[in-house]
Design a protein around this motif. Structure first.
Motif: not given
Length: 308
Positions: A91-95
């Motif tokens: 989630w954090a990398v994609s966002v």
């Protein structure tokens, strides 16, 4: 000749800048102290209490005893918690990546002298001005499989041939939540990058143009290197904020379906307030904070390197 006449003239006493600096610092500390006390009571003390709780076996309705590292040892074999860590990283990398790329493109467009650019800047800031809970409720309605406009728009464009349960399907829940996360965070990243673009020296860009560099070459070799400190700062902070996300995803999916959107903060919240394992939940929080502190250390190192 008298004895006094043979002596050197008295040297004036030094101005003692260090003493003045100490007095000034002491005065500044006294002025800041009233603000530090509530910060310590509201932030530091709960943090210390949480850390202590992680070393106890406290459960709902029962004060716990000190158990040392037992909770952390249990976490070592708690597969679901580490699964939430993996989901949190995805989630954090994609966002962070999507948010940065889209915000950079939008910032470049807003930095151009185009008609309506000022109005476009106001529109770009709207998601930033809305409370995350309101945004989550709005997108929950838009993703509704029966009456949400998302299915209607995609059906009209011919992209889908049947209604999709975006937040309830195992394969679409996480991408749908990531899309909302990008939509929410992109304005802030855009504003920071736009400020960085406007700080690039026009004379350097003009010199590059005189030397025959194309627009792309000027952007790649002049603008991007100038933005390096800004890029390092905003991407690192975006990653930390995203990894620490709670409210937006809680309202959208509450971690479902089947834990496909269960971020670490959601997992710790459920462990504490759904199952009553406060000690174990506090240990999860301590591990998450330790990861965030590590990221902050990396951020500060990267900032120092970018500045040098």
């Amino acid at each position: 000749m008298s004895q006094h006449a043979t002596l050197d003239p008295p040297v004036p006493a030094p101005t003692a800048p260090a003493a003045r600096r100490r007095r000034r610092d002491r005065g500044g500390t006294i002025l800041v102290l009233p603000a530090l006390i509530p910060v310590a009571l509201l932030s530091v003390w709960p943090l210390l209490q949480g850390i202590y709780l992680a070393f106890t076996d406290t459960t709902a309705g029962r004060p716990g005893a000190f158990v040392g590292l037992a909770n952390f040892a249990d976490l070592g074999s708690y597969g679901l918690f580490w699964d939430s860590f993996t989901i949190g990283l995805i989630w954090a990398v994609s966002v962070t990546v999507l948010q940065f790329l889209l915000a950079l493109g939008l910032a470049v467009l807003l930095n151009m002298r185009l008609r309506g650019a000022a109005f476009a800047r106001v529109l770009a800031l709207i998601p930033w001005a809305m409370p995350p809970v309101i945004i989550a409720i709005m997108w929950k309605l838009m993703y509704d499989p029966r009456s949400g406009p998302v299915n209607g728009i995609l059906s009209t464009l011919g992209i889908i041939d049947h209604n999709v349960n975006w937040l309830g399907d195992f394969s679409t829940a996480l991408p749908a939540v990531i899309f909302v996360g990008v939509w929410v965070g992109m304005p802030a990243t855009t504003v920071v990058l736009l400020a960085g673009l406007q700080s690039v020296d026009p004379a350097v860009l003009e010199a590059g143009s005189v030397d025959g560099a194309s627009s792309w070459q000027r952007f790649w070799h002049i603008v991007l290197p100038s933005l390096r400190p800004v890029i390092v700062a905003i991407t690192t902070l975006d990653f930390i904020w995203s990894f620490n996300e709670f409210g937006l995803v809680y309202v959208l999916t509450a971690g479902g379906p089947g834990g496909k959107t269960m971020l670490p903060m959601l997992f710790a919240y459920n462990e504490a307030f759904k199952y009553g394992n406060f000690g174990l939940a506090a240990a999860m929080g301590v591990v998450t904070v330790a990861v965030i502190v590590l990221l902050m250390f990396v951020y500060l190192r990267a900032q120092r390197r970018a500045a040098s």
